[in-house]
Design a protein around this motif. Structure first.
Motif, short mmCIF file in Angstrom:
data_model
loop_
_atom_site.label_atom_id
_atom_site.label_comp_id
_atom_site.label_asym_id
_atom_site.label_seq_id
_atom_site.Cartn_x
_atom_site.Cartn_y
_atom_site.Cartn_z
N ASN A 115 -14.64 -16.58 33.89
CA ASN A 115 -12.54 -17.15 33.01
C ASN A 115 -12.64 -16.60 31.98
N PRO A 116 -11.83 -15.78 31.91
CA PRO A 116 -11.75 -14.45 30.95
C PRO A 116 -11.08 -16.16 29.39
N LYS A 117 -10.36 -16.50 29.95
CA LYS A 117 -9.65 -18.51 29.20
C LYS A 117 -11.03 -18.72 27.96
N THR A 118 -12.01 -18.61 28.65
CA THR A 118 -12.82 -18.91 28.16
C THR A 118 -14.02 -18.23 26.93
N PHE A 119 -13.35 -17.02 26.76
CA PHE A 119 -14.34 -15.90 26.07
C PHE A 119 -13.56 -15.46 24.34
N SER A 120 -14.53 -15.38 23.91
CA SER A 120 -14.05 -14.85 22.39
C SER A 120 -13.13 -13.53 22.15
N LYS A 121 -12.48 -13.02 21.43
CA LYS A 121 -12.33 -11.29 21.65
C LYS A 121 -13.36 -10.57 21.78
N ASN A 122 -14.26 -10.69 20.99
CA ASN A 122 -15.46 -9.75 21.25
C ASN A 122 -16.16 -10.21 22.50
N GLU A 123 -16.06 -11.30 22.81
CA GLU A 123 -17.11 -11.19 24.63
C GLU A 123 -16.35 -10.61 25.31
N LEU A 124 -14.77 -10.52 25.10
CA LEU A 124 -14.35 -9.72 26.31
C LEU A 124 -14.40 -8.63 26.36
N GLU A 125 -14.12 -7.72 24.26
CA GLU A 125 -14.70 -6.52 25.00
C GLU A 125 -16.06 -6.21 25.63
N ARG A 126 -16.97 -6.78 24.75
CA ARG A 126 -18.41 -6.61 25.42
C ARG A 126 -18.56 -6.46 27.04
N LEU A 127 -17.51 -7.55 27.66
CA LEU A 127 -17.91 -7.41 29.29
C LEU A 127 -16.95 -6.49 29.79
N THR A 128 -15.54 -6.07 29.03
CA THR A 128 -15.13 -4.33 29.37
C THR A 128 -15.66 -3.55 29.41
N ARG A 129 -16.38 -3.39 28.31
CA ARG A 129 -16.96 -1.66 28.31
C ARG A 129 -18.38 -1.96 29.52
N ARG A 130 -18.94 -3.14 29.25
CA ARG A 130 -20.37 -3.18 30.34
C ARG A 130 -19.97 -2.87 31.35
N TYR A 131 -19.24 -3.77 31.76
CA TYR A 131 -18.13 -3.43 33.33
C TYR A 131 -17.78 -1.74 33.06
N THR A 132 -16.98 -0.87 32.78
CA THR A 132 -16.55 0.12 32.50
C THR A 132 -17.46 0.66 32.30
N TYR A 133 -18.86 0.82 32.30
CA TYR A 133 -20.15 1.96 31.79
C TYR A 133 -20.66 1.51 33.63
N ALA A 134 -21.13 0.56 34.30
CA ALA A 134 -21.25 -0.14 35.17
C ALA A 134 -20.66 1.52 36.26
N ILE A 135 -19.10 1.20 36.22
CA ILE A 135 -18.48 1.53 37.46
C ILE A 135 -17.83 3.14 36.89
N MET A 136 -18.61 3.56 36.02
CA MET A 136 -18.02 4.79 35.40
C MET A 136 -18.31 5.76 36.13
N PRO A 137 -19.63 5.63 37.02
CA PRO A 137 -19.85 7.01 38.34
C PRO A 137 -19.16 7.07 39.54
N ILE A 138 -17.98 5.85 39.64
CA ILE A 138 -17.12 6.10 41.00
C ILE A 138 -15.57 6.59 40.00
N ILE A 139 -15.65 6.37 38.78
CA ILE A 139 -14.00 6.64 38.34
C ILE A 139 -14.13 7.83 37.63
N GLY A 140 -12.36 8.19 37.23
CA GLY A 140 -12.21 9.22 36.73
C GLY A 140 -11.00 9.18 36.92
N ILE A 141 -10.61 10.87 36.04
CA ILE A 141 -9.04 10.93 36.37
C ILE A 141 -8.31 11.31 37.48
N GLU A 142 -9.78 12.55 38.35
CA GLU A 142 -8.45 12.68 39.52
C GLU A 142 -9.88 11.66 40.36
#
Length: 419
Positions: A115-142
């Motif tokens: 529930n992102p509405k309960t997160f601070s902006k800093n928590e939301l950023e940490r959540l997003t960056r960690r999620y990005t790191y986790a899915i990074m092997p399968i995402i890319g421009i192409e």
């Protein structure tokens, strides 16, 4: 509001629609089975250090349906009730939406159960960056290009872009779309879905030989998409007579001012006690007499329980999956046209494609050029679907699905299966 137990899940609906059109098209069973399956489903844990010092672990997903026509494309949503089945349905729908629009992408969808509405902006950023790191092997421009969805926005896309860029060692704006303009976003992206719906409404009115000016419109869900629809329609002389948010809606048969609605909602967070308007529920709003009904809120809003009470002359789906299969059948029997989501709300993914192209070229277009190109693709798709529906005597949803599925099936056939 109807009980969820009385309606199909989004995933059941997606499979039923695919099975139905595959049978109608006499699609080879091997191709049908490929389209029922997914290229990849990734589940990740997302540990986040919260502001209070405690660690919480969230579950994230990235679902990739089919890349026969190009890299995967699809949004990222943050929601406490998110399920894998939801994402599977949405990823499959993205495949059809891209195919129908002629955009060279396959479908994907991702998200985090939170529930992102309960997160601070800093928590939301940490959540997003960690999620990005986790899915990074399968995402890319192409490979796979994420975008905003429910409870995510251009700021979150900027964090994903930055995380991916830092890991690669160079700036990679094309890894996401729907990001801020000053880091490679496209002009016109914010209103693209709503503007695309307006182009669809314009085409539908022409086919029904109705004058656009003065038509009465009801919009369920006056958020980013619904409010853009209301804004553009009011500029064209249409009359929005009812709107809603998650907390309920308002109705005035004489019309509601878009500017007044936005000002009031921004100040109060709802439309409750809006002056000179009658309060209505989200359910009763759907049954108001109008020329055009735009369900732009959540899925499964028009069901077998209320489809026979709909008084609109035409329904244009702004949300994904707002009409159940049973309701579709009832509306078809009543001769009320439904312009399906994969056609009506494709404006967002079309302009996302434009953004991806602009990033690749490092050359950006003015907003008028973006909107003109969007109109061209939306009109082309509508004409293609309408022509098939007339030729085969099909409803618009079935015609749209047949066109979309055929393009993907043809791509699979011509590429072949290895080994």
């Amino acid at each position: 509001m109807p009980e969820k137990t009385m309606i199909h899940s989004a995933w059941q609906t997606a499979l039923t629609q695919l099975d139905s059109v595959s049978k109608l098209m006499m699609l080879p069973e091997d191709i049908h089975q490929i389209l029922r399956s997914f290229d990849r489903i990734l589940t990740v844990s997302v540990p986040v250090r919260m502001d209070d010092g405690f660690l919480r672990v969230f579950t994230g997903f990235r679902v990739q349906h089919n890349a026969s026509r190009g890299p995967y494309k699809g949004g990222v949503r943050y929601h406490s009730e998110l399920t894998l089945d939801d994402l599977k349905a949405l990823a499959m729908e993205m495949t059809w939406k891209c195919s129908l629009a002629g955009v060279p992408f396959g479908g994907a969808k991702g998200g985090i159960v939170c529930n992102p509405k309960t997160f601070s902006k800093n928590e939301l950023e940490r959540l997003t960056r960690r999620y990005t790191y986790a899915i990074m092997p399968i995402i890319g421009i192409e490979k796979d290009i994420p975008a905003p969805d429910v409870n995510t926005n251009e700021q979150i896309m900027a964090w994903i872009m930055d995380m991916y860029s830092v890991k690669n060692g160079y700036c990679t704006p094309g890894i996401v779309t729907g990001k801020p303009v000053n880091v490679g976003g496209s002009l016109g992206r914010t209103d693209a879905t709503g503007l695309g719906i307006v182009f669809t409404i314009t085409n539908a009115m022409k086919q029904k030989k109705m004058n656009l000016k003065g038509i009465k419109v009801v919009i369920q869900g006056y958020g980013n998409v619904g409010s853009a629809v209301g804004k553009f329609l009011s500029e064209m002389g249409c009359k929005t007579i009812a709107v809603s948010s998650s907390r309920g809606g308002i109705y005035n048969p004489k019309g509601l001012s878009h500017d007044a609605l936005i000002k009031y909602y921004t100040k109060n967070g709802s439309f409750e006690h809006f002056p000179h308007a009658e309060s209505v529920t989200n359910a009763s709003l759907l049954e108001l007499p109008c020329d055009v009904l735009v369900p732009a809120a959540m899925e499964n809003q028009i069901t077998k329980e209320n489809a026979d009470k709909i008084k609109a002359k035409i329904i244009v789906e702004g949300a994904n999956g707002p009409t159940t299969i049973e309701a579709d059948q009832i509306l078809s029997g009543r001769k009320i046209p439904v312009i399906p989501d994969i056609l009506a709300n494709a404006g967002g993914v079309i302009v996302s494609y434009f953004e991806w192209v602009q990033d690749a070229q490092c050359y950006f277009w003015c907003e008028n050029e973006v909107n003109a190109r969007l109109k061209n693709l939306m009109n082309r798709s509508y004409e293609e679907v309408y022509a098939l529906s007339r030729e085969k005597k099909l409803n618009m949803r079935t015609a749209a699905m047949m066109i979309a599925v055929k393009k993907v099936a043809d791509a699979i056939s011509v590429r072949g299966i290895y080994p």
